[in-house]
Scaffold this motif. Structure first.
Motif, PDB file in Angstrom:
ATOM      1  N   PRO A 178       0.927  -1.217   0.192  1.00 23.36           N
ATOM      2  CA  PRO A 178      -0.050  -0.140   0.062  1.00 23.36           C
ATOM      3  C   PRO A 178       0.790   1.104  -0.030  1.00 23.36           C
ATOM      4  O   PRO A 178       0.496   2.196  -0.595  1.00 23.36           O
ATOM      5  N   SER A 179       2.045   1.234   0.688  1.00 28.81           N
ATOM      6  CA  SER A 179       3.001   2.323   0.606  1.00 28.81           C
ATOM      7  C   SER A 179       3.238   2.609  -0.725  1.00 28.81           C
ATOM      8  O   SER A 179       3.650   4.160  -0.905  1.00 28.81           O
ATOM      9  N   GLU A 182       0.357   4.744  -2.220  1.00 26.30           N
ATOM     10  CA  GLU A 182       0.396   6.108  -1.773  1.00 26.30           C
ATOM     11  C   GLU A 182       1.417   6.779  -2.357  1.00 26.30           C
ATOM     12  O   GLU A 182       1.033   7.980  -2.594  1.00 26.30           O
ATOM     13  N   GLY A 185       0.161   7.982  -5.944  1.00 23.30           N
ATOM     14  CA  GLY A 185      -0.827   8.967  -5.692  1.00 23.30           C
ATOM     15  C   GLY A 185      -0.580  10.398  -5.225  1.00 23.30           C
ATOM     16  O   GLY A 185      -1.030  11.195  -5.576  1.00 23.30           O
ATOM     17  N   ARG A 186       0.505  10.301  -4.336  1.00 23.38           N
ATOM     18  CA  ARG A 186       1.076  11.799  -3.930  1.00 23.38           C
ATOM     19  C   ARG A 186       1.758  12.402  -5.086  1.00 23.38           C
ATOM     20  O   ARG A 186       1.644  13.539  -5.293  1.00 23.38           O
ATOM     21  N   VAL A 219      -6.226   2.520   0.301  1.00 23.50           N
ATOM     22  CA  VAL A 219      -5.544   3.564  -0.023  1.00 23.50           C
ATOM     23  C   VAL A 219      -6.035   4.172  -1.222  1.00 23.50           C
ATOM     24  O   VAL A 219      -6.258   5.544  -1.218  1.00 23.50           O
ATOM     25  N   GLU A 222      -9.429   6.045  -0.018  1.00 15.96           N
ATOM     26  CA  GLU A 222      -9.127   7.085   0.966  1.00 15.96           C
ATOM     27  C   GLU A 222      -8.601   8.457  -0.048  1.00 15.96           C
ATOM     28  O   GLU A 222      -8.751   9.630   0.385  1.00 15.96           O
ATOM     29  N   MET A 223      -7.583   8.234  -0.748  1.00 15.70           N
ATOM     30  CA  MET A 223      -6.897   9.470  -1.473  1.00 15.70           C
ATOM     31  C   MET A 223      -7.793  10.147  -2.438  1.00 15.70           C
ATOM     32  O   MET A 223      -7.840  11.106  -2.868  1.00 15.70           O
TER      33      MET A 223
END
Length: 729
Positions: A178-179, A182, A185-186, A219, A222-223
């Protein structure tokens, strides 16, 4: 500039003034400024800026000859003046300086940057295909623009068609932590709702369709919660794929059936394929010694401990030779070898009891690769010890038993199952374990061919080469399977527990405490103990029983084991999945244990080799319970506890492996020379133990045992391994 700036301009023009060349006419007029002083100053500023960008200096002579320079008052300086000539000679760069200046210019050229980006995106997708998330993270952090770069992908998401996709689409089709999602996505938030160019799917579509873990789906939602509402070209939202993949009802006509999905997923997972290659080499090498070791050690015991000096004892194990013709020293040597084998199994399993849970927990923190290297190296000591025994007449047979005992330090099967749990989704772990065992049995069957066509010495040499090659294969080819996020969680848990001496000493007991976590694990532990006691006894004692009681020769034993292994391959490859689909996991385990009862009764009551062979075939059908039990364990804990749970259960089975042969060997010693109950009574006792295990399997909670029927979006094992979501109905 149209004219171009070179140091050859003055040489080509002998006039004192600069001649401006135009593409249309040569009227000597400066197209940029004419006689306008301000325009000439602007042009001089541009030239100076370009020269600084290329050479890193304030000197524009690298591009514009001094004779064509513009002085600050806007007047051209004559090239014929001595000052200009001297300055030109002093500052004109040599050939080497020109080359390095050109390279600096090309390094900053837009076309070259485009090529660099193309190379970088190819590297990124290569890391994604290999599931090398750490290198992919480093590359993205050094070049964040890659997260927004589209790239053509062949056979998109493992299908039949290709298309353009973002890195986040490609990552979601695999098994990313998941990291990593993430991070993507950032770097490019808009990519969370970008649709691929083939099927119009957002990353959440891909994650749900590709059996991604629940952390990845969380993730993505939520994002950017809007991605849950997006529809692909088939008018489906991500929830459609989630329901299809994580439930037991409904099949879409546009997708392949479950068996095809499993085969495609498994063989597109490189780590899983590497484990199959690894276990095939181990099985082929180690099992090839199974039928020759009895005769070798029997003969060595007869010579060293009972003074035998005749022909090899293995010569007396042909069907034409009766028991009465066997020398008494060979009989005594065979009994000594059988007793030593039982004692060695006990010692190996006691070592496994202490080390298996600890090694499993350590692999959760530091990865699986180092322990796979260790177990293959330990296995390689067995053929090396046998080679020493065959070369030296005075070599003790206890070297062989010592090499077998130390293999309990790292158990190869436990570590391989843990790797498969790392890379395969819970729904596919039972067939994955079945395929793993099928390859193991296939190697076992092929090894019997080696025993039939090669001499004992050559079999030992081939076994040593195969086991050492397996060790090298893990070092050179195998990639770590433990997810980085799971490793961080396991290390965090370890730091919270502390590492004082008291906890280190009691660590094996603490790691075993996972077995007492809930009722399901306690019942599963009892089932595992019953099955392990009988299975280890069967595999250890049946060869000696056939040789000593039924006078079956080595060639016949090798043939029987060959066909037994082929049946096992078919059962594990095709029957496991079919039985799970028809009966679900709980009933499948019960069926396997009941078949174990039947095959032990065959062995205990039969007095012919055909009855023994029928029991062998039935034992392979009984073996379908084992991969299902292993998948039940892994499906009821989180990813950070996979090594621990497998290590704890295999440690518990080590106790059973140690106690089972000793108990049944004791029964055999008491009944060996009796008519009733007879020497086969030990297998009748084994059948009763299997029956007790079948009763316990009937009591397993269905909501935890039937992994296939659960919804797969749950976080397994997050709350002490006890919470689960209800099945979709």
């Amino acid at each position: 500039s149209r004219r171009g700036f070179t140091d050859d301009t003055v040489a080509k023009n002998n006039n004192a003034s600069v001649v401006e060349e135009d593409d249309d006419d040569s009227n000597g007029v400066d197209d940029y400024a004419g006689n306008d002083v301000q325009s000439r100053r602007d042009r001089a500023a541009v030239v100076q800026s370009i020269s600084q960008g290329i050479s890193g200096t304030n000197d524009d002579s690298l591009l514009l000859d001094s004779a064509t320079g513009i002085v600050e008052n806007g007047q051209q300086q004559s090239s014929s003046s001595p000052t200009t000539t001297n300055r030109q000679q002093q500052q004109r760069p040599n050939l080497l300086e020109r080359i390095f200046s050109t390279r600096r210019f090309l390094a900053n050229h837009p076309d070259n940057n485009k090529n660099n980006n193309k190379t970088a995106i190819l590297q990124l997708h290569n890391h994604l295909r290999k599931e090398n998330w750490s290198l992919a993270t480093v590359l993205l952090e050094s070049n964040p623009d890659l997260a927004r770069t589209w790239h053509p992908v062949d056979r998109l998401y493992g299908g039949r068609y290709g298309g353009e996709a973002l890195p986040i689409h490609a990552a979601c089709s695999l098994r990313p932590p998941p990291s990593f999602i993430e991070l993507l996505g950032r770097l490019y938030p808009e990519g969370l709702v970008e649709k691929d160019k083939a099927f119009g799917r957002v990353p959440l579509h891909v994650a749900c369709r590709s059996l991604a873990e629940s952390g990845v789906i969380r993730v993505l939602c939520e994002m950017d919660p809007k991605c849950a509402e997006e529809r692909d070209t088939l008018k489906r939202v991500p929830l459609h794929y989630l329901i299809k993949n994580y439930s037991t009802f409904g099949d879409d006509n546009d997708d392949d059936d479950d068996d095809t999905k499993f085969v495609s997923t498994f063989f597109h997972t490189r780590t899983a394929v590497h484990i199959l290659i690894f276990i095939f080499m181990l099985s082929l090498g180690f099992s090839s010694m199974q039928t020759i070791v009895v005769g070798l050690l029997e003969d060595r015991f007869a010579r060293l401990e009972f003074g035998y000096d005749g022909p090899p004892c293995s010569d007396f194990h042909e069907e034409s030779t009766t028991e009465d013709n066997r020398p008494q020293e060979c009989k005594d040597g065979g009994d000594a070898a059988q007793n030593a084998a039982a004692a060695t199994a006990f010692a190996s399993n006691m070592i496994m009891l202490v080390f298996s849970p600890v090694v499993g927990s350590l692999s959760d923190c530091h990865g699986r690769r180092a322990f796979l290297v260790a177990t293959s190296a330990l296995l390689a000591t067995t053929p090396l010890s046998l080679l020493m025994i065959q070369i030296s007449d005075r070599a003790s047979p206890y070297w062989y038993y010592f090499s077998r005992a130390i293999q309990g330090l790292v158990y190869s099967t436990s570590m391989c199952f843990t790797v498969l749990a790392d890379v395969m989704p819970p729904k596919m772990r039972s067939p994955s374990n079945g395929l793993f065992l099928a390859i193991y049995l296939f190697g076992n069957g092929m090894s019997q061919i080696l025993a039939k066509v090669l001499s004992h010495l050559m079999v030992t040499i081939v076994a040593a080469i195969l086991l050492l090659s397996a060790c090298i294969f893990i070092i050179m080819v195998f990639r770590e399977s433990l997810p980085e996020e799971a490793k961080r969680k396991a290390l965090s848990n370890r730091r919270e527990e502390g590492n004082n001496w008291g906890k280190i000493i009691l660590r094996p007991i603490r790691e075993l405490s996972i077995i007492n976590r809930n009722k399901f694990f306690r019942l599963l532990a009892f089932v595992s103990v019953c099955s392990a006691m009988t299975h280890s006894s069967d595999s250890t004692l049946i060869v000696y029983y056939m040789k000593n009681q039924l006078d079956i020769g080595y060639q016949t034993i090798a043939t029987m084991f060959f066909f037994k292994s082929l049946v096992g391959v078919l059962v594990m490859m095709f029957l496991v999945t079919l039985v799970i689909r028809c009966l679900q996991e709980k009933r499948a385990v019960t069926l396997g244990l009941m078949l174990g009862t039947i095959h032990n009764l065959f062995w205990g009551l039969s007095s012919t080799k055909w009855g023994i062979f029928a029991g062998m075939v039935a034992s392979e059908f009984a073996g379908l319970y084992f991969p299902i039990i292993v998948s039940m364990r892994s499906a009821n804990v989180g990813e950070e506890e996979q090594g621990r749970v497998q290590g704890a259960f295999f440690a518990l089975e080590a106790i059973a492996d140690a106690v089972g042969p000793v108990i049944l060997q004791g029964i055999y010693n008491q009944t060996e020379n009796t008519v009733r109950p007879g020497p086969g009574f030990m297998f009748v006792v084994a059948a009763l133990i299997y029956a007790f295990g079948a009763i316990a399997a009937c009591m397993l909670p269905a909501d935890k045992a039937n992994v296939r029927s659960r919804t797969r979006g749950e976080d397994l094992g997050r709350e002490n391994g006890t919470q689960s979501l209800p099945a979709i109905s």
